[in-house]
Design a protein around this motif. Structure first.
Motif, short mmCIF file in Angstrom:
data_model
loop_
_atom_site.label_atom_id
_atom_site.label_comp_id
_atom_site.label_asym_id
_atom_site.label_seq_id
_atom_site.Cartn_x
_atom_site.Cartn_y
_atom_site.Cartn_z
N GLY A 56 0.77 -1.38 0.48
CA GLY A 56 0.43 0.14 -0.13
C GLY A 56 1.37 1.40 0.18
O GLY A 56 0.06 2.22 0.24
N SER A 57 2.08 1.16 -0.82
CA SER A 57 3.01 2.53 -0.56
C SER A 57 4.33 2.72 -1.65
O SER A 57 3.77 1.61 -2.58
CB SER A 57 4.41 2.05 1.13
N SER A 58 3.94 3.52 -2.21
CA SER A 58 4.68 4.29 -2.96
C SER A 58 6.36 4.35 -2.97
O SER A 58 7.15 4.36 -3.76
CB SER A 58 4.40 5.03 -3.97
N LEU A 79 21.12 1.93 -24.25
CA LEU A 79 20.44 2.34 -25.74
C LEU A 79 20.31 3.30 -26.18
O LEU A 79 20.16 3.99 -27.34
CB LEU A 79 19.24 1.64 -24.96
N GLY A 80 20.09 4.63 -25.87
CA GLY A 80 20.23 5.87 -25.82
C GLY A 80 18.40 6.00 -26.44
O GLY A 80 18.29 6.99 -27.87
N LYS A 81 17.25 5.61 -26.24
CA LYS A 81 16.06 5.80 -26.82
C LYS A 81 15.30 5.93 -26.02
O LYS A 81 15.43 5.59 -24.62
CB LYS A 81 15.62 4.49 -27.39
N PRO A 82 14.07 6.09 -25.65
CA PRO A 82 12.76 7.23 -25.11
C PRO A 82 12.73 5.88 -24.11
O PRO A 82 12.37 4.65 -24.19
CB PRO A 82 12.23 7.40 -25.71
N ILE A 83 12.54 6.30 -23.51
CA ILE A 83 11.66 5.38 -21.97
C ILE A 83 10.82 6.25 -21.68
O ILE A 83 10.42 7.13 -21.30
CB ILE A 83 12.71 5.49 -20.77
N THR A 84 9.78 4.63 -21.41
CA THR A 84 8.35 5.07 -20.93
C THR A 84 8.44 4.33 -19.96
O THR A 84 8.73 2.97 -19.49
CB THR A 84 6.72 5.12 -21.53
N ILE A 85 7.98 4.66 -18.73
CA ILE A 85 7.26 3.90 -17.31
C ILE A 85 6.39 4.40 -16.73
O ILE A 85 5.31 4.86 -16.84
CB ILE A 85 7.92 4.19 -16.12
N ALA A 86 5.50 2.62 -16.03
CA ALA A 86 3.84 2.43 -16.05
C ALA A 86 3.72 1.79 -14.64
O ALA A 86 4.81 0.45 -14.57
CB ALA A 86 3.26 1.34 -17.43
N GLY A 87 3.31 2.14 -13.86
CA GLY A 87 2.66 1.64 -12.80
C GLY A 87 1.26 0.84 -12.74
O GLY A 87 0.52 1.22 -13.13
N HIS A 88 1.42 -1.16 -12.44
CA HIS A 88 0.45 -1.09 -12.21
C HIS A 88 -0.25 -2.05 -10.90
O HIS A 88 1.22 -2.35 -9.91
CB HIS A 88 0.73 -2.96 -13.41
N THR A 89 -1.50 -2.28 -10.51
CA THR A 89 -1.60 -2.72 -9.24
C THR A 89 -2.16 -4.03 -9.17
O THR A 89 -2.69 -4.20 -10.50
CB THR A 89 -2.16 -1.77 -7.86
N ARG A 121 3.57 4.65 -7.57
CA ARG A 121 5.06 3.71 -7.93
C ARG A 121 6.00 4.47 -8.99
O ARG A 121 7.49 3.62 -9.24
CB ARG A 121 4.16 2.57 -7.87
N ALA A 122 5.25 4.53 -10.19
CA ALA A 122 6.13 4.01 -11.63
C ALA A 122 6.69 6.20 -11.57
O ALA A 122 7.34 5.77 -11.88
CB ALA A 122 5.17 4.87 -12.69
N ASN A 123 5.97 6.82 -10.59
CA ASN A 123 7.02 8.08 -10.50
C ASN A 123 8.42 7.63 -9.64
O ASN A 123 9.37 8.18 -9.96
CB ASN A 123 6.20 9.37 -9.96
N ALA A 124 7.97 7.05 -8.29
CA ALA A 124 9.11 6.39 -7.67
C ALA A 124 10.50 5.35 -8.52
O ALA A 124 11.43 6.01 -8.01
CB ALA A 124 9.18 5.48 -6.44
N VAL A 164 5.48 9.09 -17.25
CA VAL A 164 5.35 8.10 -16.90
C VAL A 164 3.74 8.12 -16.04
O VAL A 164 3.11 8.98 -16.19
CB VAL A 164 5.29 8.52 -15.72
N SER A 165 2.57 6.97 -15.90
CA SER A 165 1.76 6.11 -16.18
C SER A 165 1.30 5.93 -14.74
O SER A 165 2.15 4.68 -14.53
CB SER A 165 1.23 6.16 -17.20
#
Length: 341
Positions: free
Chosen positions: A229-231, A251-261, A281-284, A302-303
């Protein structure tokens, strides 16, 4: 006779009457005839011009315009036989003489002004880099390079060295996929060879997808990446992210981050939902990547996905549904797989 004379010679004075011939008609000379003739000539020329404009085609008008265009008739480039117009005139070879023997307007195919001075929108462009068109670069309507062709022996086009955009795109996609596979193997080896991380290898899922290289940090029963229950990431999450950060940086490529529960809800009235938890959690994870050396500009998104994209849909509350997905995006899209009939 005497009576009439006496009347005209009244009081001894002689009355003389002088008459000028033509005076009663107001004659002023013949200059007006010249002006009138000039006016009639001008009107005739004007109506002849109007008739020609209506009776001739666009090609004939073009021929007239080109015929009266200024040209240096005595230049060496225009007098191949040492005479004006190359030693010929418009009727010497009967090319401009009709059946009745009167000059006609030559038919031409060029447009005026020339097309090369005003290329049409949407038409393929051609750039000629050798005299006579021996070498041409061809571009399609989107401005992409299609195929350079060189003249082979006997004048035929040589197909060797033809450059196709689809072939180049496929080659780049294949090279990129190979680089992503090598990066995935490097990360797997780095985790398994590190005694401190060997036990976490099963919690790091790595695969190459059509979107790019995907790294997923999964929770397991009793082994979570974040406190319940924590980030706040624990030491396992920090160690795994620190290990993968140098590889994805290279790798020098764009990165996206997604958090899931998982699908376990928060208590009613807590004011927090799985949306906030997954996004936090994704932002952490983003902060951990930046602290490990990944440039901030490389992070393109970040999503938080909450429980809308479960890894194990059959078991919505499974621990593996709680995860952080880091996607290193492709630069070149892979070629489409042809549909099977």
């Amino acid at each position: 006779m005497s009576a009439r004379k006496g009347k005209n010679e009244k009081d001894g004075a002689t009355l003389v009457i002088r008459r000028e011939e033509g005076a009663e008609h107001g004659h002023h000379g013949g200059a007006w005839k010249v002006a009138y003739a000039d006016f009639v000539t001008a009107m005739m020329a004007f109506f002849l011009l109007m008739w020609l404009l209506n009776a001739t085609t666009e090609e004939q008008k073009l021929g007239i315009a080109q015929y009266f265009a200024p040209v240096n008739v005595f230049g060496s480039d225009n007098s191949g036989s040492g005479k004006p117009f190359g030693g010929t005139d418009i009727v010497s070879d009967n090319s401009a003489v009709g059946r009745a023997g009167t000059p006609t307007v030559p038919q031409v195919e060029r447009s005026y002004p020339p097309d090369e001075d005003r290329p049409d929108e949407g038409e393929p462009h051609q750039a000629i880099f050798a005299e006579g068109g021996a070498f041409q670069n061809r571009f399609d309507t989107g401005g992409r390079f299609v195929a350079p062709r060189t003249a082979g022996a006997g004048g035929e086009d040589a197909t060797e060295g033809v450059f196709e955009p689809e072939r180049e795109l496929a080659a780049r996609a294949a090279a990129e996929a190979e680089a992503l596979e090598q990066a995935a193997e490097t990360i797997r080896a780095a985790v398994t060879e590190d005694p401190a991380l060997a036990g976490l290898a099963r919690q790091l899922a790595i695969d190459v997808t059509p979107e790019g290289l995907r790294l997923q940090l999964l929770d397991a029963e009793g082994l979570s990446m974040f406190a319940l229950g924590s980030s706040q990431p624990n030491e396992a999450a920090r160690a795994l992210i620190a290990k993968i950060a140098p590889v994805i940086t290279r790798l020098g490529k764009p990165i996206t981050i997604a958090g899931h529960t998982d699908a376990t809800p928060f208590r009613s009235g807590s004011g927090v939902t799985n949306w906030e938890l997954s996004a936090d959690r994704a932002n952490a994870a983003r902060r951990l990547l930046v602290d490990a050396g990944v440039p901030e500009a490389r992070i393109h998104g970040v999503s938080g996905r909450a429980d809308r994209d479960l890894l194990l849909p059959a078991d919505p509350r499974a621990a593996a549904n709680r995860r952080i997905a880091i996607l290193v995006q492709r630069a070149a899209a892979p070629p489409a797989t042809p549909a099977m009939n």
